[in-house]
Design a protein around this motif. Structure first.
Motif, PDB file in Angstrom:
ATOM      1  N   LEU A 171       0.822  -1.216   0.000  1.00  0.00           N
ATOM      2  CA  LEU A 171       0.000   0.000   0.000  1.00  0.00           C
ATOM      3  C   LEU A 171       0.857   1.268   0.000  1.00  0.00           C
ATOM      4  O   LEU A 171       0.337   2.374   0.045  1.00  0.00           O
ATOM      5  N   GLU A 172       2.189   1.063   0.002  1.00  0.00           N
ATOM      6  CA  GLU A 172       3.151   2.184  -0.031  1.00  0.00           C
ATOM      7  C   GLU A 172       2.984   3.113   1.161  1.00  0.00           C
ATOM      8  O   GLU A 172       3.099   4.334   1.046  1.00  0.00           O
ATOM      9  N   GLU A 173       2.694   2.508   2.330  1.00  0.00           N
ATOM     10  CA  GLU A 173       2.595   3.313   3.546  1.00  0.00           C
ATOM     11  C   GLU A 173       3.997   3.569   4.101  1.00  0.00           C
ATOM     12  O   GLU A 173       4.924   2.802   3.858  1.00  0.00           O
ATOM     13  N   MET A 174       4.127   4.639   4.860  1.00  0.00           N
ATOM     14  CA  MET A 174       5.423   4.984   5.445  1.00  0.00           C
ATOM     15  C   MET A 174       5.815   3.920   6.479  1.00  0.00           C
ATOM     16  O   MET A 174       5.090   3.690   7.437  1.00  0.00           O
ATOM     17  N   PRO A 175       6.960   3.236   6.307  1.00  0.00           N
ATOM     18  CA  PRO A 175       7.327   2.186   7.267  1.00  0.00           C
ATOM     19  C   PRO A 175       7.880   2.780   8.557  1.00  0.00           C
ATOM     20  O   PRO A 175       8.476   3.862   8.553  1.00  0.00           O
ATOM     21  N   ALA A 176       7.723   2.050   9.657  1.00  0.00           N
ATOM     22  CA  ALA A 176       8.334   2.427  10.931  1.00  0.00           C
ATOM     23  C   ALA A 176       9.497   1.463  11.173  1.00  0.00           C
ATOM     24  O   ALA A 176      10.098   0.955  10.234  1.00  0.00           O
ATOM     25  N   GLU A 177       9.772   1.150  12.421  1.00  0.00           N
ATOM     26  CA  GLU A 177      10.932   0.343  12.782  1.00  0.00           C
ATOM     27  C   GLU A 177      10.927  -1.022  12.077  1.00  0.00           C
ATOM     28  O   GLU A 177       9.913  -1.722  12.076  1.00  0.00           O
ATOM     29  N   GLU A 178      12.059  -1.392  11.483  1.00  0.00           N
ATOM     30  CA  GLU A 178      12.258  -2.661  10.774  1.00  0.00           C
ATOM     31  C   GLU A 178      11.213  -2.910   9.691  1.00  0.00           C
ATOM     32  O   GLU A 178      10.858  -4.057   9.407  1.00  0.00           O
ATOM     33  N   GLY A 179      10.662  -1.823   9.121  1.00  0.00           N
ATOM     34  CA  GLY A 179       9.715  -1.964   8.012  1.00  0.00           C
ATOM     35  C   GLY A 179       8.289  -2.256   8.424  1.00  0.00           C
ATOM     36  O   GLY A 179       7.388  -2.302   7.587  1.00  0.00           O
ATOM     37  N   PHE A 180       8.045  -2.494   9.733  1.00  0.00           N
ATOM     38  CA  PHE A 180       6.670  -2.738  10.186  1.00  0.00           C
ATOM     39  C   PHE A 180       5.870  -1.444  10.079  1.00  0.00           C
ATOM     40  O   PHE A 180       6.439  -0.352  10.204  1.00  0.00           O
ATOM     41  N   PRO A 181       4.540  -1.541   9.871  1.00  0.00           N
ATOM     42  CA  PRO A 181       3.759  -0.299   9.762  1.00  0.00           C
ATOM     43  C   PRO A 181       3.700   0.440  11.098  1.00  0.00           C
ATOM     44  O   PRO A 181       3.859  -0.162  12.165  1.00  0.00           O
ATOM     45  N   ALA A 182       3.434   1.743  11.038  1.00  0.00           N
ATOM     46  CA  ALA A 182       3.392   2.568  12.252  1.00  0.00           C
ATOM     47  C   ALA A 182       2.260   2.138  13.181  1.00  0.00           C
ATOM     48  O   ALA A 182       2.316   2.396  14.384  1.00  0.00           O
ATOM     49  N   TYR A 183       1.228   1.462  12.624  1.00  0.00           N
ATOM     50  CA  TYR A 183       0.083   1.062  13.466  1.00  0.00           C
ATOM     51  C   TYR A 183       0.237  -0.345  14.050  1.00  0.00           C
ATOM     52  O   TYR A 183      -0.721  -0.911  14.567  1.00  0.00           O
ATOM     53  N   LEU A 184       1.453  -0.928  13.992  1.00  0.00           N
ATOM     54  CA  LEU A 184       1.658  -2.272  14.556  1.00  0.00           C
ATOM     55  C   LEU A 184       1.240  -2.324  16.029  1.00  0.00           C
ATOM     56  O   LEU A 184       0.531  -3.241  16.451  1.00  0.00           O
ATOM     57  N   ALA A 185       1.669  -1.332  16.814  1.00  0.00           N
ATOM     58  CA  ALA A 185       1.375  -1.339  18.261  1.00  0.00           C
ATOM     59  C   ALA A 185      -0.122  -1.273  18.512  1.00  0.00           C
ATOM     60  O   ALA A 185      -0.650  -2.010  19.356  1.00  0.00           O
ATOM     61  N   SER A 186      -0.840  -0.428  17.770  1.00  0.00           N
ATOM     62  CA  SER A 186      -2.288  -0.292  18.024  1.00  0.00           C
ATOM     63  C   SER A 186      -3.035  -1.556  17.602  1.00  0.00           C
ATOM     64  O   SER A 186      -4.003  -1.961  18.242  1.00  0.00           O
TER      65      SER A 186
END
Length: 590
Positions: free
Chosen positions: A349-364
């Motif tokens: 989906l070409e979303e901005m990756p966070a740490e180690e490439g996981f999406p920013a919403y991994l925690a939520s």
């Protein structure tokens, strides 16, 4: 008749497809894609683009093919027939698929989630004139030999029963009860409900955690307990025993129903799980364990979008049985593979990756998953729980990676598996220094009432000895064990008794595979009594070499094998043996 919204495929990127223009689709709506009617879900909408994730292999799809909306969210079918069944990530029964399409799942296969023709012996529990509301039990069906299925009114129903069927044999689609709602309209209720997988089922309220999920595994029940309705993570590298630990819990825990979600695991490992579970005998009843188990199999070679959905499918099934008043335990194996599916879809989906490439919403997403656990008062006034035990597979056994670290934030029980323990054949390989349980203070009252007021104190004393051993081992590594004074040598010896005689457990030994709370307490009592008597001897100046020569430490280690579970009075004689050892040493060396 209602017209279905239809769109045309504009672009395809793996499991993600794009539609241009206004489609009239709704967010999270289920859709059928292309000629083969592949199942998909709307995940993003803007004024001139609709994005859909497809739960099946998309090779062969081409731009211009039609996408048809269903008007409903991705949902699971809830009715008798869920237990003793094996589903894929979107609740399609694998056995039915095998009958219609062979060993491999063909694309666009359309089978009913549950058998709609099977007749169930049904006892209708409401009668004409009764007032019912969401959660009211309208019928009872013996689903398996172990579980009575309580068919409930959907949460949004409230009204008066105007007609009710008599007891008899019905399919899950037959109308059992007709209800007149407050607006004067009528609604027919069958055994079947549909529920969107991403929406938690409503409850009356949440209870605090005050009762343990007893697993029969000493290191869990005594050292790091989980509450009923609690959350736990089992992180560990390859081969450390995550799946085996979950198997032991599934077999022996005092949960009524087990839901095992094989999420992105290797195909051969999942096959082994399926074969083993079908052969296991329920220790409670002697019937097959599958009578109270549902398996959701989503292997690593299945499409990633379905892997992402499989966790929510399992959770919704668990909440449904919780609403009947059952204690349900979910084994999610493994949440890391689920997070990898999120990462792959996020990349597409070409979303901005966070740490180690996981999406920013991994925690939520992780927090939303674990938050659905809990001990609840259900809408019909009953009490049920969902406990979630999630395996985490950090790459290279590195616990500092994002999935493990974020999971740690949301679970209250952390059972850290250790590679060096596993390689030295110490199972379960849960390391007592990296693991913790925040439920211990909440459960202290239960232990005091049901086992012994001394239980938590004994547990803390044993942990203190293990911690002392850890700091002493630093010295031993530097200068060797011979220079230690005898009181410190005793600590190392007692810690060895705790490690080998209490924490290590043999899953293949009939008396050691599952241990009652009473036996766990009595074993602690014997070990600490040995420590007390030996410490007194050391204080008198007796050297450790004399104490070890008596063989009492090995005898206490062997308690777990030598004392059968149905004859715990034998444990009382061990104190007498320790007293005799004490007298013998004084007599010989006094």
């Amino acid at each position: 008749m209602e017209t279905k919204n239809i769109g045309k495929i504009y672009g395809i990127n793996g499991p993600v497809i794009y539609l241009k223009g206004k489609t009239g689709f709704k967010m999270s709506e289920m859709v059928y894609v292309g000629r083969e009617r592949l199942v998909g879900e709307v995940i993003s909408l803007d004024k001139d683009m609709t994005t859909i994730q497809v739960y099946e292999e998309t090779s062969g799809l081409k731009p211009g093919e039609q996408v048809e909306a269903t008007g409903a969210a991705v949902s699971v079918t809830l009715a008798p027939g869920i237990l003793n069944n094996i589903f894929d990530g979107i609740e399609r029964p694998l056995e039915s698929i095998a009958v219609s399409g062979g060993a491999f799942i063909t694309r666009g296969v359309s089978v009913d989630s549950l058998d709609t023709e099977k007749l169930w012996d049904t006892h209708v529990t409401v009668s004409e004139g009764d007032i019912i509301h969401g959660g009211t039990v309208i019928a009872e069906v013996p689903e398996t030999r172990a579980i009575l299925h309580k068919c409930m009114a959907p949460p949004d129903v409230e009204g008066v029963v105007v007609s009710a069927a008599g007891d008899g044999q019905y399919t899950i689609k037959d109308t059992l009860v007709t209800v007149e709602l407050s607006d004067g309209s009528r609604r027919e209720l069958s055994m079947t409900q549909h529920w969107p997988i991403r929406v938690p089922r409503p409850v009356h309220h949440r209870y605090p955690a005050n009762e343990p999920l007893v697993t029969g595994q000493r290191i869990l029940d005594t050292m790091f307990p989980i509450a009923k309705g609690g959350t736990a993570a089992i992180p560990g590298g390859f081969g450390t025993g995550k799946t085996m630990t979950q198997h032991q819990i599934a077999k022996w825990a005092d949960a009524d129903i087990i839901i095992y979600i094989g999420c992105g695991e290797r195909g051969n490992e999942m096959t082994q799980v399926l074969e083993e579970f079908s052969e296991l005998v329920d220790p409670r009843s002697g019937n097959p364990l599958m009578d109270r188990t549902t398996l959701i199999a989503n292997t690593s070679n299945m499409p990633v979008a379905a892997r992402e959905a499989s966790i929510y499918t399992g959770l919704t099934l668990a909440e449904y049985y919780r609403d009947m008043g059952y204690d349900v335990a979910i084994m999610a194996d493994s949440t890391s593979r689920w997070a990898e599916a999120l990462r792959e879809l996020s990349g597409r989906l070409e979303e901005m990756p966070a740490e180690e490439g996981f999406p920013a919403y991994l925690a939520s997403r992780l927090s939303a998953f674990y938050e659905r656990a809990g001990m609840m008062q259900t809408l019909n006034g009953g009490k049920g729980s969902v406990s979630i035990i999630g395996a985490v597979s950090p790459q290279g056994g590195d616990f500092s990676e994002p999935v493990t670290q974020n999971t740690k934030r949301f679970v209250r029980c952390f059972w850290g598996l250790d590679k060096s323990l596993a390689y030295s054949r110490h199972f379960p390989a849960i390391h007592w220094l990296t693991s913790y349980s925040e439920y211990l203070p909440d459960l202290a009252g239960w232990y005091s009432d049901h086992v012994s007021p001394k239980f938590v104190d004994y547990r803390n004393r044993m942990m203190a000895i293990l911690n002392q051993e850890s700091s002493l081992m630093e010295i031993v590594k530097l200068i060797g064990g011979d220079v230690l004074p005898d009181d410190q040598k005793l600590i190392l010896e007692i810690a060895k008794v705790i490690r080998l005689g209490f924490l290590q457990q043999n899953a293949f030994h009939k008396d050691d595979t599952c241990v009652s709370m009473e036996k766990q307490f009595k074993m602690m009592d014997v070990i600490l009594y040995l420590y007390k008597r030996a410490r007194k001897l050391v204080a008198m100046g007796m050297p450790m070499s004399v104490l070890k020569a008596e063989g009492i430490f090995e005898k206490v280690i062997a308690v777990k094998y030598d004392v059968p579970n149905d004859n715990l009075t034998m444990l009382d004689f061990y104190k007498k043996d320790i007293d005799e050892f004490y007298d013998r040493v004084i007599e010989k060396n006094g």
